[in-house]
Design a protein around this motif. Structure first.
Motif, short mmCIF file in Angstrom:
data_model
loop_
_atom_site.label_atom_id
_atom_site.label_comp_id
_atom_site.label_asym_id
_atom_site.label_seq_id
_atom_site.Cartn_x
_atom_site.Cartn_y
_atom_site.Cartn_z
N MET A 1 1.94 17.40 -32.78
CA MET A 1 3.30 17.96 -31.93
C MET A 1 3.22 19.96 -33.09
O MET A 1 3.28 19.79 -33.86
CB MET A 1 4.87 17.35 -32.85
N SER A 2 3.52 20.38 -32.17
CA SER A 2 3.63 21.77 -32.52
C SER A 2 4.68 22.06 -33.01
O SER A 2 4.82 23.97 -33.41
CB SER A 2 2.60 23.51 -31.29
N VAL A 3 6.40 21.65 -32.77
CA VAL A 3 6.86 22.25 -33.02
C VAL A 3 7.25 21.96 -35.04
O VAL A 3 7.32 20.97 -35.61
CB VAL A 3 8.34 21.45 -32.62
N THR A 4 7.74 23.39 -35.53
CA THR A 4 8.35 22.83 -37.34
C THR A 4 9.63 22.76 -36.82
O THR A 4 10.49 23.48 -36.69
CB THR A 4 7.63 24.11 -37.00
N ALA A 54 16.35 23.23 -39.08
CA ALA A 54 16.78 24.20 -38.03
C ALA A 54 14.84 23.53 -36.95
O ALA A 54 13.15 23.58 -36.88
CB ALA A 54 16.24 25.66 -38.54
N ILE A 55 15.04 23.48 -35.64
CA ILE A 55 13.54 23.84 -35.11
C ILE A 55 13.53 24.72 -33.49
O ILE A 55 14.73 24.77 -33.10
CB ILE A 55 13.93 22.01 -33.81
N ASP A 56 13.01 25.23 -34.23
CA ASP A 56 12.98 27.20 -33.93
C ASP A 56 14.16 27.25 -33.26
O ASP A 56 14.42 27.99 -32.25
CB ASP A 56 12.12 26.50 -31.70
N ASP A 94 17.19 17.19 -26.35
CA ASP A 94 16.26 15.64 -25.45
C ASP A 94 14.59 16.60 -26.38
O ASP A 94 14.03 15.25 -26.72
CB ASP A 94 15.61 15.11 -24.86
N ARG A 95 14.14 17.43 -25.87
CA ARG A 95 12.24 18.00 -26.44
C ARG A 95 12.92 17.71 -28.19
O ARG A 95 11.88 17.96 -28.88
CB ARG A 95 12.18 18.82 -26.05
N ASP A 96 13.53 18.39 -28.63
CA ASP A 96 13.91 18.88 -30.22
C ASP A 96 13.84 17.72 -30.84
O ASP A 96 13.89 16.99 -32.37
CB ASP A 96 15.92 19.05 -30.12
#
Length: 132
Positions: A1-4, A54-56, A94-96
Motif C-alpha cells: 500500500m502506498s499510503v503512509t 495521520a493519513i495524507d 473508507d480508503r483511509d
C-alpha cells in the motif's frame, strides 16, 4: 500500500470526532492488542489521551477501551477528526480506513499481512481498495 500512516503527537484544536467503527474484542487475537499497546505506549500511560494517526494529512483518533479482567486494550474505537462543521468525505474515510488496516496488519505481522488484505479485497471487490 502506498499510503503512509503516521502517529501524531500534537492535535490541532477545533476538530470534531466522527465515529467510524468499534472493535470491542481485541482479545480474540492478542497480537493486535500488543500492537496498539506498543505503538501508543499504553503500558506506560493507559489513561492518556486517545492515539491519533495521520493519513495524507487527515486525522483519525483511536480511543482504547478497557474491560475488567481483560488485558488492556480490550477494544478500540476509531473516529475521523474533521474541522468544525465540515462534512466527512465517506469515500475518503473508507480508503483511509483501508490504509489504516494495512498499517495495523503489517505491524502485527504473520500470519497477518497487508498483502493478504489487498488480495482479499481484490477478490471481494472492496471499493476502498486502491487500484494502483
Amino acid at each position: 500500500m502506498s499510503v503512509t500512516v503516521t502517529i501524531v503527537a500534537d492535535v490541532p484544536a477545533g476538530l470534531r470526532s466522527v465515529p467510524l467503527l468499534v472493535e470491542p474484542e481485541l482479545g480474540h487475537y492478542q497480537q493486535f492488542a500488543r500492537f496498539f499497546a506498543e505503538r501508543f505506549y499504553l503500558d506506560h500511560n493507559p489513561f492518556g489521551p486517545p492515539g491519533v494517526v495521520a493519513i495524507d494529512g487527515r486525522l483519525y483518533e483511536l480511543t482504547f477501551l478497557g474491560r475488567s479482567g481483560r488485558p488492556f486494550p480490550s477494544g478500540v474505537e476509531l473516529a475521523a477528526l474533521v474541522a468544525g462543521l465540515e462534512p466527512l468525505d465517506i469515500s475518503q474515510a473508507d480508503r483511509d480506513l483501508y490504509a489504516l488496516m494495512g498499517w495495523i496488519l503489517d505491524g502485527v505481522g504473520p500470519p497477518w499481512s497487508a498483502d493478504a488484505l489487498d488480495r482479499t479485497a481484490a477478490i471481494f471487490r472492496i471499493p476502498a481498495r486502491p487500484t494502483t
